[in-house]
Design a protein around this motif. Structure first.
Motif, PDB file in Angstrom:
ATOM      1  N   VAL A  37       0.804  -1.184   0.030  1.00 10.49           N
ATOM      2  CA  VAL A  37      -0.098   0.097   0.101  1.00 10.49           C
ATOM      3  C   VAL A  37       0.867   1.235   0.072  1.00 10.49           C
ATOM      4  CG1 VAL A  37      -1.717   1.378   1.407  1.00 10.49           C
ATOM      5  CG2 VAL A  37      -1.917  -0.963   1.081  1.00 10.49           C
ATOM      6  N   ARG A  38       1.880   1.262   0.831  1.00  8.35           N
ATOM      7  CA  ARG A  38       2.529   2.453   0.881  1.00  8.35           C
ATOM      8  C   ARG A  38       3.546   2.562  -0.235  1.00  8.35           C
ATOM      9  NH1 ARG A  38       2.690   0.472   6.613  1.00  8.35           N
ATOM     10  NH2 ARG A  38       4.497  -0.899   6.095  1.00  8.35           N
ATOM     11  N   ARG A  39       4.207   1.684  -0.485  1.00  5.95           N
ATOM     12  CA  ARG A  39       5.101   1.600  -1.725  1.00  5.95           C
ATOM     13  C   ARG A  39       4.206   2.042  -3.030  1.00  5.95           C
ATOM     14  NH1 ARG A  39       5.776  -1.985  -5.669  1.00  5.95           N
ATOM     15  NH2 ARG A  39       4.924  -3.504  -4.441  1.00  5.95           N
ATOM     16  N   THR A  40       3.238   1.481  -3.425  1.00  6.46           N
ATOM     17  CA  THR A  40       2.668   1.451  -4.894  1.00  6.46           C
ATOM     18  C   THR A  40       1.826   2.785  -4.664  1.00  6.46           C
ATOM     19  OG1 THR A  40       0.435   0.335  -3.989  1.00  6.46           O
ATOM     20  CG2 THR A  40       2.449  -1.004  -5.036  1.00  6.46           C
ATOM     21  N   ALA A  41       1.083   3.400  -3.354  1.00  8.16           N
ATOM     22  CA  ALA A  41       0.728   4.610  -3.363  1.00  8.16           C
ATOM     23  C   ALA A  41       1.499   5.743  -4.016  1.00  8.16           C
ATOM     24  CB  ALA A  41       0.212   4.997  -2.006  1.00  8.16           C
ATOM     25  N   ARG A  42       2.884   5.647  -3.250  1.00  4.20           N
ATOM     26  CA  ARG A  42       3.804   6.633  -3.872  1.00  4.20           C
ATOM     27  C   ARG A  42       4.053   6.412  -5.583  1.00  4.20           C
ATOM     28  NH1 ARG A  42       4.452   5.864   1.265  1.00  4.20           N
ATOM     29  NH2 ARG A  42       5.405   7.757   2.655  1.00  4.20           N
ATOM     30  N   GLU A  43       4.069   5.162  -6.025  1.00  7.16           N
ATOM     31  CA  GLU A  43       4.142   4.957  -7.436  1.00  7.16           C
ATOM     32  C   GLU A  43       3.189   5.544  -8.216  1.00  7.16           C
ATOM     33  OE1 GLU A  43       6.817   0.830  -6.933  1.00  7.16           O
ATOM     34  OE2 GLU A  43       4.791   0.678  -7.442  1.00  7.16           O
ATOM     35  N   SER A  44       1.892   5.441  -7.635  1.00  7.54           N
ATOM     36  CA  SER A  44       0.653   5.943  -8.344  1.00  7.54           C
ATOM     37  C   SER A  44       0.847   7.697  -8.295  1.00  7.54           C
ATOM     38  CB  SER A  44      -0.597   5.761  -7.677  1.00  7.54           C
ATOM     39  OG  SER A  44      -0.954   4.474  -7.843  1.00  7.54           O
ATOM     40  N   LEU A  45       1.436   8.377  -7.252  1.00  5.75           N
ATOM     41  CA  LEU A  45       1.505   9.545  -7.153  1.00  5.75           C
ATOM     42  C   LEU A  45       2.503  10.121  -8.257  1.00  5.75           C
ATOM     43  CD1 LEU A  45       1.601  10.323  -3.615  1.00  5.75           C
ATOM     44  CD2 LEU A  45      -0.267  10.757  -5.254  1.00  5.75           C
ATOM     45  N   ASP A  46       3.649   9.209  -8.556  1.00  7.51           N
ATOM     46  CA  ASP A  46       4.655   9.462  -9.292  1.00  7.51           C
ATOM     47  C   ASP A  46       4.081   9.497 -10.872  1.00  7.51           C
ATOM     48  OD1 ASP A  46       6.948   9.772  -7.548  1.00  7.51           O
ATOM     49  OD2 ASP A  46       7.470   7.874  -7.626  1.00  7.51           O
ATOM     50  N   ARG A  47       3.355   8.523 -11.006  1.00  8.57           N
ATOM     51  CA  ARG A  47       2.654   8.309 -12.469  1.00  8.57           C
ATOM     52  C   ARG A  47       1.719   9.662 -12.561  1.00  8.57           C
ATOM     53  NH1 ARG A  47       3.076   2.692 -11.063  1.00  8.57           N
ATOM     54  NH2 ARG A  47       0.787   2.695  -9.933  1.00  8.57           N
ATOM     55  N   LEU A  48       0.920   9.865 -11.579  1.00 10.22           N
ATOM     56  CA  LEU A  48       0.015  11.070 -11.855  1.00 10.22           C
ATOM     57  C   LEU A  48       0.605  12.372 -11.926  1.00 10.22           C
ATOM     58  CD1 LEU A  48      -2.784   9.790  -9.213  1.00 10.22           C
ATOM     59  CD2 LEU A  48      -3.251  10.159 -11.787  1.00 10.22           C
ATOM     60  N   GLY A  49       1.871  12.402 -11.349  1.00  8.52           N
ATOM     61  CA  GLY A  49       2.429  13.674 -11.404  1.00  8.52           C
ATOM     62  C   GLY A  49       1.959  14.653 -10.292  1.00  8.52           C
ATOM     63  N   LEU A  50       1.609  13.888  -9.377  1.00  3.92           N
ATOM     64  CA  LEU A  50       1.162  15.003  -8.173  1.00  3.92           C
ATOM     65  C   LEU A  50       1.848  14.363  -6.831  1.00  3.92           C
ATOM     66  CD1 LEU A  50      -2.758  14.060  -8.751  1.00  3.92           C
ATOM     67  CD2 LEU A  50      -1.265  15.887  -9.487  1.00  3.92           C
ATOM     68  N   ASP A  51       1.863  15.411  -5.769  1.00  2.00           N
ATOM     69  CA  ASP A  51       2.343  15.344  -4.523  1.00  2.00           C
ATOM     70  C   ASP A  51       1.329  14.536  -3.793  1.00  2.00           C
ATOM     71  OD1 ASP A  51       4.848  16.759  -5.126  1.00  2.00           O
ATOM     72  OD2 ASP A  51       3.830  18.609  -4.625  1.00  2.00           O
ATOM     73  N   ARG A  52       0.024  14.402  -3.926  1.00  2.00           N
ATOM     74  CA  ARG A  52      -0.947  14.016  -3.245  1.00  2.00           C
ATOM     75  C   ARG A  52      -2.014  13.821  -4.000  1.00  2.00           C
ATOM     76  NH1 ARG A  52      -5.131  17.397  -2.614  1.00  2.00           N
ATOM     77  NH2 ARG A  52      -4.819  19.356  -2.537  1.00  2.00           N
ATOM     78  N   VAL A  53      -2.944  12.700  -3.760  1.00  2.00           N
ATOM     79  CA  VAL A  53      -4.313  12.584  -4.398  1.00  2.00           C
ATOM     80  C   VAL A  53      -5.229  13.132  -3.272  1.00  2.00           C
ATOM     81  CG1 VAL A  53      -3.767  10.939  -6.079  1.00  2.00           C
ATOM     82  CG2 VAL A  53      -4.372  10.159  -3.596  1.00  2.00           C
TER      83      VAL A  53
END
Length: 271
Positions: free
Chosen positions: A84-100
């Protein structure tokens, strides 16, 4: 924290072509959408992020990123705490966002373990990587369990919801628990367009079947997230302001239940 205000959103499930996905998200934002929904499972977070950046990064358009609710979901196989912790950060990287703005448990299956998974979502919220926590495809019992475990309030529960699968119990629980019910497949993946009973009601209403289905959802406290491309993107947004007579909405309420269109095994979902 006040309840999350979620307007009708643009759904991106099935938008597999990156160019089309980016163009659709950008067009939706330009047309007035302020809620974009994606997921790790959709494999299009990067394209969604590009669409957001295309519009929110353009001073000429004048749409503030802070005015757009961006939601994504953790894949069921990534629900062990460390994943959860790792892939959430990967999602943010893909989205180009600091947070969702909203991070969901996508399905309570596979690696999901309430006692282990949900505290990881609390950690992400405490670390500022998401503002709100949501769940998706939870039964009433699983929803109650999640409420007991999470420190964060559940801001949204996303499920399939449309005139032939009305989610009456989960709508009532959303009112009771003060969270938003978000409805995916609000057009029953196109099945409503072949549904003679529903089409008859739409004809009497003077509205298109899509606008009626979405307006019915909005009137019943559901936030629909239809997937759309081309001219349908703007047409669907008109459902927010469509004035539908109560008699028409009650006729939709009275439709007998039909099929749902989820992809996952019911037995696993209801375990």
């Amino acid at each position: 924290m006040p309840p999350l205000d979620l307007p009708l959103g643009i759904g991106t499930s099935g938008l597999d072509d990156p160019t089309e996905c980016t163009a659709t998200v950008a067009a939706a934002l330009e047309d007035g959408y302020r809620h974009v929904d994606t997921a790790q499972m959709y494999d299009n977070e990067a394209a969604v992020g590009d669409g957001i950046e295309r519009v929110c990064g353009d001073p000429a358009v004048d749409i503030d990123r802070e005015d757009v609710t961006v939601a994504t979901k953790i894949h069921p196989t990534n629900l062990a705490p460390e994943d959860v912790r790792r892939t959430a950060r990967e999602s943010l990287d893909r989205l180009g966002l600091d947070r969702v703005d909203l991070l969901y448990v996508h399905w309570p299956t596979d690696a999901y373990d309430a006692e282990a998974t949900l505290p990881a979502f609390d950690e992400l919220r405490a670390d500022g990587l998401t503002e709100h926590v949501g769940v998706s495809n939870f039964t009433p019992d699983l929803l109650r369990e999640a409420r007991d475990i999470l420190d964060a309030p559940i801001a949204a529960h996303q499920v399939e919801c449309h005139p032939r699968f009305q989610q009456t119990e989960l709508r009532a629980l959303a009112d009771e628990f003060d969270h938003r019910l978000v409805g995916y497949s609000p057009l029953a993946r196109g099945a409503l367009f072949d549904d003679e009973a529903f089409l008859s009601i739409a004809e009497r209403s003077g509205r298109s079947p899509a606008v009626l289905a979405l307006a019915w959802a909005v009137s019943r406290g559901v936030t629909p997230i239809p997937k759309a491309t081309g001219d349908h993107v703007a047409e669907n947004l008109r459902a927010v302001t469509a004035e539908i007579p109560d008699s028409v909405l009650r006729a939709v309420d009275a439709l007998p239940p039909g099929d749902r269109h989820i992809d996952r095994d019911d037995a696993a979902w209801n375990r």
